[in-house]
Design an enzyme around this catalytic site. Sequence first.
Site, short mmCIF file in Angstrom:
data_model
loop_
_atom_site.label_atom_id
_atom_site.label_comp_id
_atom_site.label_asym_id
_atom_site.label_seq_id
_atom_site.Cartn_x
_atom_site.Cartn_y
_atom_site.Cartn_z
N LYS A 1 0.85 -1.20 0.00
CA LYS A 1 0.00 0.00 0.00
C LYS A 1 0.88 1.25 0.00
CE LYS A 1 -1.72 1.53 4.05
NZ LYS A 1 -1.42 2.92 4.41
N ASN A 2 1.90 1.25 0.85
CA ASN A 2 2.69 2.47 1.05
C ASN A 2 3.71 2.72 -0.04
OD1 ASN A 2 1.12 2.93 3.24
ND2 ASN A 2 2.66 2.38 4.77
N CYS B 1 -4.98 12.18 12.43
CA CYS B 1 -5.74 10.93 12.36
C CYS B 1 -5.66 10.31 13.74
CB CYS B 1 -5.18 10.01 11.28
SG CYS B 1 -3.67 9.19 11.78
N ARG C 1 0.17 14.40 12.89
CA ARG C 1 0.69 14.12 11.54
C ARG C 1 0.75 15.37 10.65
NH1 ARG C 1 -1.32 8.43 9.65
NH2 ARG C 1 0.63 8.52 8.49
N ASP D 1 4.81 0.44 12.12
CA ASP D 1 3.62 -0.20 11.56
C ASP D 1 3.49 -1.66 11.99
OD1 ASP D 1 3.52 1.53 8.33
OD2 ASP D 1 3.05 2.13 10.38
N ARG E 1 -8.42 -0.80 4.60
CA ARG E 1 -7.56 0.22 3.99
C ARG E 1 -6.22 -0.38 3.59
NH1 ARG E 1 -7.40 5.87 6.98
NH2 ARG E 1 -6.09 6.13 5.17
C1 EPZ Z 1 4.17 6.87 6.44
O1 EPZ Z 1 3.37 7.88 7.02
C2 EPZ Z 1 3.28 5.65 6.29
N1 EPZ Z 1 2.16 5.97 5.40
C3 EPZ Z 1 2.75 5.23 7.66
O2 EPZ Z 1 2.00 4.04 7.49
C4 EPZ Z 1 3.95 4.92 8.56
O3 EPZ Z 1 3.48 4.59 9.85
C5 EPZ Z 1 4.86 6.15 8.64
O4 EPZ Z 1 5.28 6.53 7.30
C6 EPZ Z 1 6.12 5.87 9.45
O5 EPZ Z 1 6.83 4.79 8.90
C7 EPZ Z 1 2.39 5.99 4.05
O6 EPZ Z 1 3.50 5.75 3.59
C8 EPZ Z 1 1.21 6.31 3.18
P1 EPZ Z 1 6.13 10.23 8.55
P2 EPZ Z 1 3.93 9.40 7.05
O7 EPZ Z 1 6.03 11.48 7.76
O8 EPZ Z 1 4.82 9.63 5.91
C9 EPZ Z 1 6.29 13.61 11.89
C10 EPZ Z 1 0.20 2.61 7.78
O9 EPZ Z 1 -0.19 2.03 8.79
N2 EPZ Z 1 6.20 14.54 10.76
O10 EPZ Z 1 7.29 9.30 8.30
O11 EPZ Z 1 2.76 10.28 7.24
C11 EPZ Z 1 5.03 12.75 12.03
O12 EPZ Z 1 4.06 13.43 12.81
C12 EPZ Z 1 0.62 4.06 7.85
O13 EPZ Z 1 0.34 2.08 6.65
C13 EPZ Z 1 6.18 15.92 11.01
O14 EPZ Z 1 6.21 16.35 12.15
O15 EPZ Z 1 4.79 9.39 8.38
C14 EPZ Z 1 5.56 11.51 12.71
O16 EPZ Z 1 5.64 11.75 14.11
C15 EPZ Z 1 0.33 4.64 9.22
N3 EPZ Z 1 6.11 16.78 9.96
C16 EPZ Z 1 6.97 11.36 12.14
O17 EPZ Z 1 7.32 12.65 11.62
C17 EPZ Z 1 6.07 16.35 8.66
O18 EPZ Z 1 6.03 17.19 7.73
C18 EPZ Z 1 7.08 10.34 11.01
O19 EPZ Z 1 6.04 10.61 10.10
C19 EPZ Z 1 6.09 14.95 8.41
C20 EPZ Z 1 6.16 14.07 9.48
#
Ligand code: EPZ
Length: 417
Positions: A22-23, A116, A121, A304, A396
Amino acid sequence: MQKLKIRGGRRLVGEIRASGAKNAALPILCASLLTAQDLRLTNVPDLADVRTMLKLLEGMGVKVVREGDAVVLNAGALTSTVAPYEFVKTMRASILTLCPLVARFGSARVSLPGGCAIGARPVDQHIKGLRALGATVEIDHGYVDATAGRLKGARIFTDMVTVTGTENLMMAAVLAEGKTIIENAAREPEVVDLAECLSRMGARITGAGSPTIEIEGVESLHGAEHAIVADRIEVGSYLCAAAVTQGDVIVTGCVPHDLEAVTMKLREMGAEVVTGEDWMRLRMTGRPKAVKIRTVPHPGFPTDMQAQFMAIAAVADGVSEITETIFENRFMHVPELERMGAHIRINGNTAVVSGVEELEGASVMATDLRASASLVIAALAAQGESTVDRLYHLDRGYERMEEKLRALGADVERIRS
Ligand code: EPZ
């Protein structure tokens, strides 16, 4: 509302095939916006989030043709560069349309994804990086409004490792003028898969999978064919189900290298895991051992997989400690696991899980995607019958889960109430 009804206590035995990730699929579908030619993707999983993304792209004028597990996309005649709130509120990954739209069309209006269940996020790093590449970005009534002439390469440091942030910025940089360097880049296999697809489209990217990604911008990208990488989180989830039911399961069509931290933890818990080129086999006899887990960016233990391992820890011999460092609210499976008899104490961002001999079946409710997988795994181990409600969370990210579980001998059925 749909539910899964599961009668636990049966060993999972047999063989299943992994679906596409998915990701990886979500950012790669957005990469279709970067060219006027056909992007043909295979091994695309049939998931709610993928269907939502395809609808969002079609709403912008992307031609989408599904041929079995293949999808052909063509963004040669785009009619809109807007990602409306009604899509983004159901799927945060819509933010991945922002940078390809600005890179190719010079403008984008994408709704800010709300938070969410698992956390706020924010997408500040996506915006900071896009501004560094020369775009003007305003936040206006809950939308990100971005405009730019041709983007200009820059050296970008993200404040934390962000998966979709890295992916979005890669898709901005591939058409920018000159060189872009993304420091502190995410190293997830899904980032690497996007880079491989972009390279097939003519992008010039080195370092994907390392903390420093270098991109030499080009004038335009052409069409390509790409097979979506296998879903390492789906594979890990089924291996957890096999471990907790003392089963013997083979998963084919996967990339064992992508989930080595997960495999190490399963072995620490007492599972025997054998891997081949594109398959993994887990056998488990006896009660799992307690472990310590700390979620960190790839190649470390993935956030995850945290909820799924908590379901195993709930019946492990001893006290496990599970620390979540990526998201601020990713323990919502805890009260539901407690309804099944788990003994869990939360201490800040650490859950202390005192394993019990046996969980009891109960009616539980999914709260987010991976929490729902955790509850299914716990229900498979529990004595008696469980129902897992709010299945839209599960749908999802898991393709035909009940079919795959039944193929492994589980007593599970989907109830459409
Ligand atoms: C991706 O989400 C995945 N989703 C998530 O999978 C996964 O849990 C996550 O990466 C971490 O591995 C997809 O790829 C579609 P991040 P993402 O940006 O990119 C903070 C699932 O279950 N952050 O790596 O949204 C954020 O709040 C889903 O399949 C900021 O502060 O996660 C978090 O604490 C859930 N500002 C950390 O960084 C930003 O601009 C990591 O988030 C971006 C992120």
